[in-house]
Scaffold this motif. Structure first.
Motif, PDB file in Angstrom:
ATOM      1  N   VAL A  87       7.317 -16.358  -4.570  1.00 20.98           N
ATOM      2  CA  VAL A  87       7.483 -14.980  -5.022  1.00 20.98           C
ATOM      3  C   VAL A  87       7.325 -14.054  -3.814  1.00 20.98           C
ATOM      4  CG1 VAL A  87       6.550 -13.166  -6.515  1.00 20.98           C
ATOM      5  CG2 VAL A  87       6.611 -15.533  -7.321  1.00 20.98           C
ATOM      6  N   ILE A  88       8.268 -13.141  -3.667  1.00 19.25           N
ATOM      7  CA  ILE A  88       8.201 -12.129  -2.600  1.00 19.25           C
ATOM      8  C   ILE A  88       7.288 -11.016  -3.106  1.00 19.25           C
ATOM      9  CG2 ILE A  88       9.550 -10.379  -1.374  1.00 19.25           C
ATOM     10  CD1 ILE A  88      11.993 -12.320  -1.758  1.00 19.25           C
ATOM     11  N   LYS A 133      10.756  -4.628   2.650  1.00 23.18           N
ATOM     12  CA  LYS A 133      11.555  -5.126   3.770  1.00 23.18           C
ATOM     13  C   LYS A 133      11.212  -6.599   3.936  1.00 23.18           C
ATOM     14  CE  LYS A 133      12.033  -0.718   5.973  1.00 23.18           C
ATOM     15  NZ  LYS A 133      11.854   0.118   7.130  1.00 23.18           N
ATOM     16  N   ILE A 134      12.213  -7.439   3.687  1.00 23.09           N
ATOM     17  CA  ILE A 134      12.011  -8.874   3.855  1.00 23.09           C
ATOM     18  C   ILE A 134      12.841  -9.329   5.048  1.00 23.09           C
ATOM     19  CG2 ILE A 134      11.334  -9.422   1.501  1.00 23.09           C
ATOM     20  CD1 ILE A 134      14.145 -10.113   0.795  1.00 23.09           C
ATOM     21  N   THR A 135      12.284 -10.243   5.812  1.00 21.33           N
ATOM     22  CA  THR A 135      12.941 -10.725   7.019  1.00 21.33           C
ATOM     23  C   THR A 135      13.558 -12.088   6.747  1.00 21.33           C
ATOM     24  OG1 THR A 135      11.337  -9.529   8.367  1.00 21.33           O
ATOM     25  CG2 THR A 135      12.627 -11.257   9.465  1.00 21.33           C
ATOM     26  N   GLU A 153       6.509  -8.737   3.384  1.00 19.03           N
ATOM     27  CA  GLU A 153       5.719  -7.831   4.217  1.00 19.03           C
ATOM     28  C   GLU A 153       4.281  -8.302   4.428  1.00 19.03           C
ATOM     29  OE1 GLU A 153       8.006  -3.714   2.956  1.00 19.03           O
ATOM     30  OE2 GLU A 153       6.395  -4.456   1.676  1.00 19.03           O
ATOM     31  N   ASN A 154       3.868  -9.312   3.683  1.00 20.70           N
ATOM     32  CA  ASN A 154       2.523  -9.867   3.813  1.00 20.70           C
ATOM     33  C   ASN A 154       2.508 -11.171   4.607  1.00 20.70           C
ATOM     34  OD1 ASN A 154       1.229  -7.909   1.938  1.00 20.70           O
ATOM     35  ND2 ASN A 154       2.669  -8.836   0.521  1.00 20.70           N
ATOM     36  N   GLY A 155       3.676 -11.611   5.061  1.00 19.56           N
ATOM     37  CA  GLY A 155       3.778 -12.870   5.799  1.00 19.56           C
ATOM     38  C   GLY A 155       4.082 -14.067   4.922  1.00 19.56           C
TER      39      GLY A 155
END
Length: 183
Positions: A178-179, A138-140, A153-155
């Motif tokens: 990189v996501i 889940k990316i915001t 998800e790690n900020g």
């Protein structure tokens, strides 16, 4: 007949001016063609050699050449270089294929989402929109002065540096980081 030609010419001029025939941006020094799929275009980008190598090592070439539609947030070589030393090399090892697939599929959405659509979702959701990826991440997405910013998800944050690179099976948005999935 002359009136008909004039109307046709005016219509073509209006469509051209409206951007209906807008060309794709160049990526990594290469032309990107909307008649080619995601893999065919990415292979030509000098800025995406690490991504292409990773897609090959993960066995995802056939998937990303499929019908889609896909939205790919494509990290550049410089984005991969920002990871801690040895991370890319470690992910490319055959024994880490599952982890590599997880990382890569966190960059892929199972829909074609142009930047304007993403911006609209951000606005409709009050300034932040959660995007679920094919990898289960889940990316915001947020808007920062007209630029789409993705937070994993790690900020970790990635900025879309080149948006709306249309492909025959979706769209690529080039990103500067990189996501990463939650580990």
């Amino acid at each position: 007949m002359t009136m008909m030609k004039s109307l046709l010419a005016a219509s073509i001029l209006a469509l051209t001016a409206s951007g209906a025939f807008a060309e794709n941006p160049m990526v990594g020094g290469a032309a990107m063609y909307d008649t080619k799929n995601i893999v065919e275009n990415a292979i030509n980008s000098a800025d995406h050699t690490t991504l292409v190598a990773a897609v090959k090592a993960a066995g995802l070439v056939e998937t990303l050449q499929g019908a889609g539609p896909f939205t790919v947030f494509a990290p550049t070589n410089d984005a991969f270089a920002k990871l801690p030393a040895g991370t890319v090399e470690n992910l490319l090892k055959p024994e880490n294929k599952d982890s590599l697939i997880k990382v890569l599929t966190c960059h892929v959405v199972g829909a074609k989402a142009m930047a304007e659509t993403v911006q609209g979702m951000i606005q409709a959701d009050g300034g932040k929109h959660v995007i679920e990826t094919l990898g289960g991440c889940k990316i915001t997405a947020e808007n920062d002065m007209g630029t789409i910013v993705l937070t994993d998800e790690n900020g970790g944050k990635a900025h879309v540096t080149i948006a709306d690179v249309v492909q025959s099976n979706g769209v690529i948005h080039v990103i500067d980081a990189v996501i990463l999935p939650k580990m």
